[in-house]
Each structure stands twice: as structure tokens, then as C-alpha cells.
Motif scaffolding. Structure first.
Motif, PDB file in Angstrom:
ATOM      1  N   SER A 157       0.967  -1.050   0.072  1.00  0.00           N
ATOM      2  CA  SER A 157      -0.025  -0.151  -0.051  1.00  0.00           C
ATOM      3  C   SER A 157       0.813   1.039   0.172  1.00  0.00           C
ATOM      4  CB  SER A 157      -0.801  -0.020   1.199  1.00  0.00           C
ATOM      5  OG  SER A 157      -1.603   1.110   1.351  1.00  0.00           O
TER       6      SER A 157
ATOM      7  N   LYS B 133      -6.352  -1.722 -11.843  1.00  0.00           N
ATOM      8  CA  LYS B 133      -6.825  -2.681 -10.708  1.00  0.00           C
ATOM      9  C   LYS B 133      -6.071  -2.879  -9.339  1.00  0.00           C
ATOM     10  CE  LYS B 133      -8.619  -7.597 -10.097  1.00  0.00           C
ATOM     11  NZ  LYS B 133      -9.823  -7.402  -9.590  1.00  0.00           N
TER      12      LYS B 133
ATOM     13  N   GLU C 245      -7.253  -1.517  -5.932  1.00  0.00           N
ATOM     14  CA  GLU C 245      -7.771  -2.564  -4.674  1.00  0.00           C
ATOM     15  C   GLU C 245      -6.824  -2.740  -3.442  1.00  0.00           C
ATOM     16  OE1 GLU C 245      -9.424  -5.760  -6.632  1.00  0.00           O
ATOM     17  OE2 GLU C 245     -10.610  -4.460  -8.220  1.00  0.00           O
ATOM     18  N   ARG C 246      -5.481  -2.731  -3.985  1.00  0.00           N
ATOM     19  CA  ARG C 246      -4.455  -3.169  -2.966  1.00  0.00           C
ATOM     20  C   ARG C 246      -3.687  -1.755  -2.377  1.00  0.00           C
ATOM     21  NH1 ARG C 246      -1.678  -7.709  -6.165  1.00  0.00           N
ATOM     22  NH2 ARG C 246       0.053  -7.901  -4.434  1.00  0.00           N
TER      23      ARG C 246
END
Length: 393
Positions: free
Chosen positions: A100, A120, A123-124
Motif C-alpha cells: 500500500s 485494478k 484495490e490493494r
């Protein structure tokens, strides 16, 4: 180049003026023959067993990896067979251990395949930063200087736009990445087939491209890595050195990233496609395409009610030319070119919807993309047909 003789290697060209090469190129007879020879004379799995068929199959499969590596100047890295550029990019996106706060920097020029995997990652907790191009599609290296910081884990960008045709300064961008400790991934699907490339000279860490855009078969792509610093996407047969009840050891080299039975005939065919390109010379191919591209751009500029997109100058661009006819949907223009003159083009958003939205092109464009087997006569046929279409306005 002897274009007339070259065209004899592509039977489909007898009936068509094929200008959808940015999507899929045609394959010469030598590639088709090599794939058929595998199926007829030594069809067998690779790296499994010691009988005569698998020995031949394994050697030719390995030779194909070597050919591709040498073609891009990547002998010192790892060359992995994938299904396409999309899978190659996703292998990197899934193989890096993200944290993160990491950042990925990319551009609005990107094909969805070099866009969605990074989006995508949000999302992390990974930040996805996009650089906007100038109206002609160009992006100065200074824009990357501003965007890349010490939190940037990866820069992922196209080498050449599949919509506008402009070539990005990847070598300069690689230097900026090194200053900040960031990795560089280059989507080279549109560059490898059309110009000389050298991954060592560029200085990138990952280099992704597709076989079906460079005279090879569909279902083949390449991920080249400077270092084997990502986790394999899949585990299974062929990717391991040893397995016990509670542990395993991965194989060395490209094998660890190619779990399961690969597209053997496809990789062999891709090797023969490389042979074909090297025999002609990528520098000669590039000069031939620039000549055709210049003729196409100049001709379209002279037709009223035709709008061109991308750089008009031939420096730092490939033979991808996007245009629209005012008041006519791109699909209709492409359909007329096909039905009236046998000129095959692409129409629509070209898997670049964010770029189309940014440029205000709701319906996309008509895209003509040339290759080594196209001729000046075919360019003139396209121009004559477009001019006839505009007369109906």
C-alpha cells in the motif's frame, strides 16, 4: 525490399489490401509450414521424456526462445512465452509484491491491456497516476520527470501508440526511472514488428509484445525480463525442478514461468517469423513503412472533410494512421473501404477508450496500419476510396 516477391509469401493478399496490421498481421508460408511440420512430423511435449520426438521438439522450442531473445537484444535476460502482450503485462502486475502506497505511473495512450491491470491494483492501495499526452499524442520526457517520484514502484507505458502512431522516448524515461529506483515496463506490441529494438539500449526491466502482430501465430506473446524478480503466475508441470510432499523447487530460466504444456507449434512458428523479419532487415522494413505512411498522411491531408489524428511528421512514429470522415461513423467508412475496394482497416475505439474520451472521439476513428507487404498502389486505392466517400457529403 522486393515487395512483389514478398507478397507471394502471403496468399491472402491476392484479394485484399490488408491494412489492419496493428491488430493482427498476416503470416508468411514459412511460418505456417513450420507449425504444420511440428504437427505432422515431431508433435510431442517439451522437456518431458527422452524419446526422439520430444528431443526434436524441445530443441526447436528452445531455439525459438533464443531467436526471439537475440532479435530484441535480450540475450542477457529471460524470454518467456505467453499467450499475448496482455498476459505478459498481467504476469508482471500479479508477480510483483505490492505494498500500500506504491505508485504506478502510466499514460492515457495505453491499450486497455496496459491500463486495466494497473488500475485494478488500486484495490490493494496502489496509486495509479496517468500522464496526459499533447494533442498529437506526444509526451515529453519532462512530464515523466514531474510524475515519477521515490514512491513510484513501476512505470508502464507503450513504446508506440496503437491509435496515434507516435513513439515515446522510452530510453530517456528509463533513465528517469533509474534515478528514482523505479522499474520500467514497455508495451512493445506496436514497435517490435516495425522497427529495430534493443532492450539493453532502452534500459527497461520488462518488455512485452505479441507474436500475432509480427508475422507469427495468434496465441503467442513474449515477456522479457532483465531480472527474474517476479513470482510466477502459475505453478505446475514444467515449471519445477523438484517436488516433495511439503516443498518444491522452481526450475531455472524461462521454464519456471511456463507452467503446463505451452503453445509449442506457436513458439516454433514465432521463431520462424523472427527469421523472416531478420532476413528482410527491420531497418529496411521501417524505411518502407515510413514511405507508405508519408504518402498516406499527405493524401489524407489533401482530402476535404477528413480529420487526421496523431503526428503528421514521420520522425518518431510508426505506420499507424487514424482518421475520420466528417459526418460519417468510422464503422461505416471502414465498411465501405472493405466492400467497395477490398481495403481492410480497423474502426472504433481500438481498445483505448480512455484516450478516445480524452480526445472527444465518441465513436473512435478509422485506423489504417501498414506493414512490410503493403504497396503504394494500395495506399492510393485507400485514398481514392476515401475521396469518393467525401464526395457523397
Amino acid at each position: 525490399m522486393d515487395i512483389k516477391n514478398i507478397r507471394n509469401d502471403f496468399p491472402l493478399l491476392k484479394d485484399l489490401a490488408y491494412m489492419d496490421n496493428a491488430a493482427t498481421s498476416l503470416s508468411p508460408e514459412t511460418v505456417i509450414h513450420a507449425m504444420n511440420e511440428f504437427e505432422r512430423h515431431y508433435r510431442s511435449n517439451v522437456g518431458r521424456g527422452v524419446h526422439r520426438l520430444t528431443t526434436v521438439s524441445t530443441q526447436r522450442y528452445w531455439d525459438a526462445h533464443r531467436k526471439v531473445a537475440e532479435f530484441i537484444g535480450g540475450e542477457n535476460g529471460t524470454t518467456v512465452l505467453t499467450r499475448n502482450t496482455t498476459e505478459a503485462v498481467n504476469m508482471v502486475a500479479c508477480g510483483i509484491k505490492w505494498q500500500s502506497g506504491d505508485r504506478v505511473v502510466s499514460t492515457l495512450l495505453e491499450h486497455h491491456s496496459n491500463f486495466l491491470p494497473w488500475m485494478k491494483l488500486g484495490e490493494r492501495g496502489v496509486d495509479f497516476t496517468l500522464i496526459e499526452p499533447h494533442p498529437d499524442g506526444s509526451i515529453d520526457s519532462a512530464a515523466f520527470e514531474d510524475a515519477i517520484d521515490d514512491n513510484t514502484r513501476l512505470v508502464a507505458l507503450t513504446h508506440a501508440s496503437n491509435v496515434l502512431g507516435n513513439v515515446l522516448p522510452v530510453k530517456e524515461i528509463a533513465s528517469i526511472c533509474k534515478e528514482h529506483g523505479a522499474k520500467l515496463l514497455v508495451d512493445a506490441a506496436q514497435s517490435v514488428p516495425h522497427m529495430p529494438v534493443d532492450v539493453e539500449e532502452i534500459g527497461c526491466d520488462y518488455f512485452c509484445f505479441s507474436g500475432h502482430k509480427m508475422l507469427g501465430p495468434t496465441g503467442t506473446g513474449i515477456l522479457w525480463m532483465k531480472e527474474e524478480d517476479i513470482e510466477p503466475l502459475l505453478l505446475g508441470g514444467g515449471a519445477i525442478d523438484s517436488v516433495s510432499r511439503d516443498k518444491y523447487t522452481l526450475a531455472e530460466g524461462y521454464q519456471k514461468f511456463e507452467a503446463g504444456t505451452p503453445n509449442i507449434s506457436g513458439m516454433i512458428g514465432l521463431g520462424y517469423a523472427v527469421d523472416y523479419l531478420e532476413k528482410l532487415g527491420t531497418d529496411k522494413i521501417e524505411r518502407h513503412e515510413k514511405k507508405l505512411t508519408g504518402r498516406l498522411i499527405q493524401g489524407l491531408e489533401e482530402i476535404e472533410n477528413v480529420h487526421l489524428y496523431g503526428p503528421h511528421e514521420l520522425d518518431h512514429r510508426i505506420g499507424v494512421v487514424s482518421f475520420n470522415v466528417e459526418g460519417i461513423h468510422p464503422h461505416e467508412v471502414s465498411h465501405i473501404l472493405d466492400e467497395a475496394s477490398g481495403v481492410i482497416t480497423r474502426s472504433g475505439e481500438h481498445c483505448c477508450q480512455p484516450l478516445m474520451e480524452y480526445m472527444g472521439l465518441q465513436n473512435g476513428t478509422v485506423r489504417a496500419s501498414v506493414y512490410l507487404y503493403n504497396t503504394e498502389e494500395e495506399i492510393d486505392l485507400l485514398l481514392d476510396t476515401v475521396e469518393e466517400i467525401t464526395r457523397r457529403l
